[in-house]
Design a protein around this motif. Structure first.
Motif, PDB file in Angstrom:
ATOM      1  N   ARG A   2      10.202 -56.033  52.490  1.00  0.00           N
ATOM      2  CA  ARG A   2       8.674 -56.094  51.929  1.00  0.00           C
ATOM      3  C   ARG A   2       8.103 -57.170  52.616  1.00  0.00           C
ATOM      4  N   PRO A   3       6.801 -56.729  53.305  1.00  0.00           N
ATOM      5  CA  PRO A   3       6.226 -57.819  53.897  1.00  0.00           C
ATOM      6  C   PRO A   3       5.461 -58.719  52.903  1.00  0.00           C
ATOM      7  N   THR A   4       5.406 -59.959  53.198  1.00  0.00           N
ATOM      8  CA  THR A   4       4.758 -61.133  52.451  1.00  0.00           C
ATOM      9  C   THR A   4       3.278 -60.983  52.501  1.00  0.00           C
ATOM     10  N   ILE A   5       2.436 -60.976  51.520  1.00  0.00           N
ATOM     11  CA  ILE A   5       1.098 -61.264  51.482  1.00  0.00           C
ATOM     12  C   ILE A   5       0.655 -62.517  51.909  1.00  0.00           C
ATOM     13  N   ARG A  10     -12.038 -60.197  49.462  1.00  0.00           N
ATOM     14  CA  ARG A  10     -12.930 -59.336  49.272  1.00  0.00           C
ATOM     15  C   ARG A  10     -14.529 -59.911  49.854  1.00  0.00           C
ATOM     16  N   PRO A  11     -15.425 -58.802  50.272  1.00  0.00           N
ATOM     17  CA  PRO A  11     -16.467 -59.257  50.613  1.00  0.00           C
ATOM     18  C   PRO A  11     -17.111 -59.923  49.662  1.00  0.00           C
ATOM     19  N   SER A  12     -17.859 -60.905  49.743  1.00  0.00           N
ATOM     20  CA  SER A  12     -18.815 -61.608  48.685  1.00  0.00           C
ATOM     21  C   SER A  12     -20.056 -60.701  48.342  1.00  0.00           C
ATOM     22  N   PRO A  13     -20.338 -60.357  47.068  1.00  0.00           N
ATOM     23  CA  PRO A  13     -21.480 -59.633  46.757  1.00  0.00           C
ATOM     24  C   PRO A  13     -22.837 -60.270  47.105  1.00  0.00           C
ATOM     25  N   LEU A  14     -22.908 -61.721  47.445  1.00  0.00           N
ATOM     26  CA  LEU A  14     -23.930 -62.725  47.892  1.00  0.00           C
ATOM     27  C   LEU A  14     -24.318 -62.088  49.356  1.00  0.00           C
ATOM     28  N   MET A  15     -23.590 -61.237  49.940  1.00  0.00           N
ATOM     29  CA  MET A  15     -23.932 -60.996  51.417  1.00  0.00           C
ATOM     30  C   MET A  15     -25.173 -59.832  51.359  1.00  0.00           C
ATOM     31  N   HIS A  16     -25.383 -59.401  50.023  1.00  0.00           N
ATOM     32  CA  HIS A  16     -26.591 -58.478  49.857  1.00  0.00           C
ATOM     33  C   HIS A  16     -27.313 -59.047  49.068  1.00  0.00           C
ATOM     34  N   THR A  41     -15.366 -52.750  45.642  1.00  0.00           N
ATOM     35  CA  THR A  41     -14.224 -51.941  45.801  1.00  0.00           C
ATOM     36  C   THR A  41     -13.528 -51.898  47.067  1.00  0.00           C
ATOM     37  N   THR A  42     -14.026 -53.067  47.722  1.00  0.00           N
ATOM     38  CA  THR A  42     -13.311 -53.282  49.108  1.00  0.00           C
ATOM     39  C   THR A  42     -12.545 -54.448  48.842  1.00  0.00           C
ATOM     40  N   ARG A  43     -11.253 -53.970  49.582  1.00  0.00           N
ATOM     41  CA  ARG A  43     -10.284 -55.291  49.432  1.00  0.00           C
ATOM     42  C   ARG A  43      -9.583 -55.425  50.849  1.00  0.00           C
ATOM     43  N   TYR A  44      -9.369 -56.473  51.491  1.00  0.00           N
ATOM     44  CA  TYR A  44      -8.632 -56.843  52.708  1.00  0.00           C
ATOM     45  C   TYR A  44      -7.189 -57.585  52.414  1.00  0.00           C
ATOM     46  N   THR A  45      -6.325 -56.951  52.761  1.00  0.00           N
ATOM     47  CA  THR A  45      -4.983 -57.577  52.478  1.00  0.00           C
ATOM     48  C   THR A  45      -4.362 -58.002  53.825  1.00  0.00           C
ATOM     49  N   LEU A  46      -3.906 -59.280  54.039  1.00  0.00           N
ATOM     50  CA  LEU A  46      -3.209 -59.525  55.331  1.00  0.00           C
ATOM     51  C   LEU A  46      -1.648 -59.963  54.833  1.00  0.00           C
ATOM     52  N   THR A  47      -0.891 -59.029  55.430  1.00  0.00           N
ATOM     53  CA  THR A  47       0.565 -59.195  55.317  1.00  0.00           C
ATOM     54  C   THR A  47       0.948 -59.713  56.622  1.00  0.00           C
TER      55      THR A  47
END
Length: 133
Positions: A2-5, A10-16, A41-47
């Motif tokens: 399994r790839p490691t995270i 997430r984007p910051s709500p302050l951008m709006h 509800t946006t999430r970025y995951t780098l493995t």
């Protein structure tokens, strides 16, 4: 295996922030609430092998890009976002479905870019992948 995270964000709500402030004076509250829910509800995951972007309020979409397909990086930030320490990280890829991938409202985008870049180089070396334009 399994790839490691390596990173998750997430984007910051302050951008709006400008939109939220204008809702206090001009625009209806539901618009600001909808935008806030889009961000939350946006999430970025780098493995170790791929970058996964999940987003959606009512309809959830999960997009994956193999790291060895990333070709170029650009970081942009508006004046307000620079004041807030936020940037957009734009990734140009050789992926057919997502030739350009934008990670919006990232805190410390330069460090995230370097993390992605180092993992891309390690993965290309490991797999023996060469990018040809």
């Amino acid at each position: 295996m399994r790839p490691t995270i390596l990173w998750q964000g997430r984007p910051s709500p302050l951008m709006h922030l400008g939109l939220y402030l204008s809702c206090v004076f001009l625009l209806p509250f539901p618009l600001a609430l909808w935008r806030y829910l889009q961000v939350r509800t946006t999430r970025y995951t780098l493995t170790t092998e791929r970058l996964v972007c999940e987003q959606g309020i009512l309809h959830r979409t999960s997009d994956e890009v193999e790291l060895y397909r990333i070709k170029d990086y650009t970081i942009t930030a508006s004046l307000l976002n620079r004041w807030l320490g936020l940037s957009d990280l734009i990734l140009v890829t050789s992926d057919q479905t997502h030739p350009t991938l934008v990670l919006r409202g990232i805190i410390d985008a330069h460090a995230v870019k370097e993390l992605i870049r180092n993992q891309v180089e390690a993965l290309r070396t490991q797999k023996g992948v060469r990018e040809i334009d």
